[in-house]
Design a protein around this motif. Sequence first.
Motif, PDB file in Angstrom:
ATOM      1  N   GLU A 112       0.975  -1.321   0.071  1.00  0.00           N
ATOM      2  CA  GLU A 112      -0.009   0.019  -0.122  1.00  0.00           C
ATOM      3  C   GLU A 112       0.884   1.262  -0.090  1.00  0.00           C
ATOM      4  O   GLU A 112       2.064   1.230   0.695  1.00  0.00           O
ATOM      5  CB  GLU A 112      -1.060  -0.034   1.125  1.00  0.00           C
ATOM      6  CG  GLU A 112      -2.072  -0.872   1.047  1.00  0.00           C
ATOM      7  CD  GLU A 112      -2.984  -0.309  -0.030  1.00  0.00           C
ATOM      8  OE1 GLU A 112      -3.319   0.785   0.200  1.00  0.00           O
ATOM      9  OE2 GLU A 112      -3.487  -1.215  -0.707  1.00  0.00           O
ATOM     10  N   VAL A 113       0.397   2.295  -0.664  1.00  0.00           N
ATOM     11  CA  VAL A 113       1.099   3.502  -0.787  1.00  0.00           C
ATOM     12  C   VAL A 113       0.428   4.435   0.173  1.00  0.00           C
ATOM     13  O   VAL A 113      -0.635   4.727   0.255  1.00  0.00           O
ATOM     14  CB  VAL A 113       1.118   4.128  -2.007  1.00  0.00           C
ATOM     15  CG1 VAL A 113       1.810   5.534  -2.128  1.00  0.00           C
ATOM     16  CG2 VAL A 113       1.755   3.039  -3.057  1.00  0.00           C
ATOM     17  N   ALA A 114       1.338   5.061   1.168  1.00  0.00           N
ATOM     18  CA  ALA A 114       0.775   5.977   2.060  1.00  0.00           C
ATOM     19  C   ALA A 114       0.721   7.255   1.427  1.00  0.00           C
ATOM     20  O   ALA A 114       1.836   7.835   1.136  1.00  0.00           O
ATOM     21  CB  ALA A 114       1.375   5.979   3.194  1.00  0.00           C
ATOM     22  N   LEU A 115      -0.321   7.955   1.164  1.00  0.00           N
ATOM     23  CA  LEU A 115      -0.409   9.161   0.693  1.00  0.00           C
ATOM     24  C   LEU A 115      -0.738  10.232   1.624  1.00  0.00           C
ATOM     25  O   LEU A 115      -1.714  10.101   2.057  1.00  0.00           O
ATOM     26  CB  LEU A 115      -1.511   9.153  -0.809  1.00  0.00           C
ATOM     27  CG  LEU A 115      -0.943   8.423  -1.803  1.00  0.00           C
ATOM     28  CD1 LEU A 115      -2.102   8.308  -2.864  1.00  0.00           C
ATOM     29  CD2 LEU A 115       0.360   8.968  -2.411  1.00  0.00           C
ATOM     30  N   ALA A 116       0.098  11.278   1.564  1.00  0.00           N
ATOM     31  CA  ALA A 116      -0.510  12.285   2.488  1.00  0.00           C
ATOM     32  C   ALA A 116      -1.163  13.318   2.103  1.00  0.00           C
ATOM     33  O   ALA A 116      -0.924  14.419   1.402  1.00  0.00           O
ATOM     34  CB  ALA A 116       1.085  13.095   2.928  1.00  0.00           C
TER      35      ALA A 116
END
Lengths: 178, 476
Positions: A112-116
Motif C-alpha cells: 500500500e502506498v501512504a499518501l499524505a
Amino acid sequence: VRTKEPNARFVSLVRVTVVTRKPIPPFVGTFDEFFDRHADEMVSLARLITGSVESAEEIAQDAFTVVYQRWDSVRDPVPYLRSTVINRSRSHVRRVVVGREKLRSIPHDVQEVALAEPDLALRRALSTLNERQRTAVVLRFWADWSETQIASELGCRNGTVKSLLSRSLEQLRKAVDQ
Amino acid sequence: MIDLESNLRRVLAEDAAVPRTFTLDDVRNGHVAHVADAKGLRGRAVMAGLAAAALVGVGIWTVARQGDNRVITDASTSSSPTTSEPVATSSASGTPRARFFLPARLPEGLYPSMASIGSPIEDRPPLNGTPVAGLRELRSVSDRSETTLRVVTGSFVLDDPALAPVTIHGAPGRADARRAVWTEKGFTFALLTTSSAEFGADARARAEAVMVGATLESIVLPPDGRAIPTASPDDWYFSASYGPDTAGMWFSVSSYNPGDGLLPSEGAVERQVNGHQANVFSMADRTLVSWEIAPGVHAVLSGSFDAQVALDTAAGFREVDDAEVKKLFGSNYYRNDVPTPVPAAPVPKALIGRLPSDREVVSLYEMVGQHTIGYDSLTHDGGMIGGSARPVVHFQDDRLLVAAYVSESDDVVEVVANDVVVGQISGRATPSDTLIAYGTVKMSMDQWATQVVKVRLVNDRLGTSSWLFDLSGFTP
C-alpha cells in the motif's frame, strides 16, 4: 418549489420541508444543443460513480451515442441520458468489483502506498461503497437530487434510499475516522 | 455529520470537475469505434480460467503504416486459435514482415471474434459529415460481459489525410487506449487494449496480462488502392504482445527505433536474426531481442515465450523452429510442452509522489498503476506514448524508474537523494514526436529507505527547475 412550515411550536425542534417539483418539460432543441448542455454534467456524474475519469468519458460518450441513435424516438432525452449514464456507471463499478475479487485471489506482492493527502481517506472510503450506495451518495450530495428522485432512479422506495444514504454516511465516517 | 457531509460535497464537486475530451463529432461518429459483443465469451472465459484469476490470453497490438506506393493487401485470415496455424498474415509485396502464430494451447473460446476480422465498416455515419470511403475496420473484438475483461481490437484506415487523427474508442487518451499506439501521420492503426484501469492500481500488473488475443499484421489497402502519403521510417510501427498466463507464456513484440529504445541494460550484445542485425538486451527477467524488419524498422521480441515464430526472409516468411529460435534468441527462449512457471509480470510496488494538486493524487495513483507495469509499459511503445502526460516513478529491483513527458529536448529529469543528484535522465523523442524522459537510476533498498529521495525536472539552458516528486516517506 413550495416550502411548508409545520406548527410553530415544533419549528425549533424540527423543520419539515416538503418539496414538490414541477414536472420538467421535455427537452426541446437540437441534438447539438442537448449535447452542449449536458455533456460535461454527464462526464462528471459518471466520473463520480465510477471513480475513473477515463471510464466516465467513455460511458458518457457511449450514452450520448445511444441517445443520438434514438434521438427521433426518445420523448424526453434528458432523463433517458441520465439513466443511461447512471446504469452504465453502476455496471462499470460492478465489473470492477468482480475484477478485483478475482484478482485478489492471486498471490501477489503489493504494498500500500501512504499518501499524505487530506481528502484521500474520504476518497478511498467513497471507493469502498458499493455501486448502489455510491450512486445514491453522488446523486444526493453532488446532484442534489431528492430522495424521491433517487428512489425513482434506483427503483426502490424512499425509505430504502434514506437507509442507503444513512448507512453510506456511517460507513464513510468510520473509514475517515480510522 | 455536518463536517462529513460538507467535506463530501466538496470532494465530490472537486472530483466532478474533470475535463471532457470527446466532442459532438465523436458522438456522431461513435460507430467508428464499433465494438462487437463477443457472444458467449464470458462463460467460456470464466471456464477457461478467469475465475481462477488465471492470466490467460494473448494481446496483440499492431500498428502498421504503409510505405511509399506499396501495394498492401488487406490482411487477415483467421483460423482456429487452437491450432498452430497463423491467425493473421499479410502479403505485402516486397515488404518484409514477421508473422506470428498463436500458441496451440490457448483455450478455445478466447478468440471470440476472429470471424470479424476483415469485416468492413459499412453504413457507418460519415466522419465530420463527409463520407469516408477509405474507412475500413479490420477487426473489432470485445468482451462486454461481466467478466474482468474488456478487450477491444480494431484497426482502421482513413484514406483522407484531412480526417486523421480521428477519435475512436481506444484512441490515446481514452480509458482503454493507454496501450494504443498509432501514427498520427499515418492512416492506419490498430490497437488492442484492456480495461485494466478498472482493476485498481494494485492489480494492474496482472491486469496487464489479462488480454485476449487477436491477430497481428493489420495491413490495409484503401479500397481505391491509391497511394498513401508516406511518413518517415521512424513512424513505422510494429507492435504486439502476448501476455503470460499461468501456464507460462510470455511473448512480446513491440515497436522499436533508436530514439524510442528499450532500456538497454548493461552488456547489450548484438546478434544476427535471419541476416538482420539484432540487438539483445537483458532486462529484468527476460531477454529482449530487436531486429530490423524493414529499413529503419525494428521489431522486438522478449524472451520466455511459448509461441511459434516466423521471420521474414528474402524468400518470404519462414517459420522458425525451436532450435533456431533458441539459437537466435538465446537461452531465455523455451517452449513449454509442460507448463513452466514464468515470473509473473512485475507487480508494481507503486511509489507515488504528490502532484501539485491534491485532487490529482487519486487519479495519479490510477495512472501510475497503469503505466508502471514493470518495465514493459514504459519501454515498449504502449504505455507512455499513448498515455498520460503525468510523470511516473516506479521502484523495483534496486532501480528507480522515472518517466515523464518533457517539453524541451534538453530537459533532464534528476533523481536527488539527500540533496545529492544520483541520476540524470534525458528527454528523448518518441516516434510520435513526443519528448519523454525515462530511464532508471540504480538505488539500493537501504539508500531508498534512509534517504530523502526527490525527482525534479531541470533545464540548465533555461535555468528552470521544478520538483516532480517528493518521495520521502514512501517505502518500497
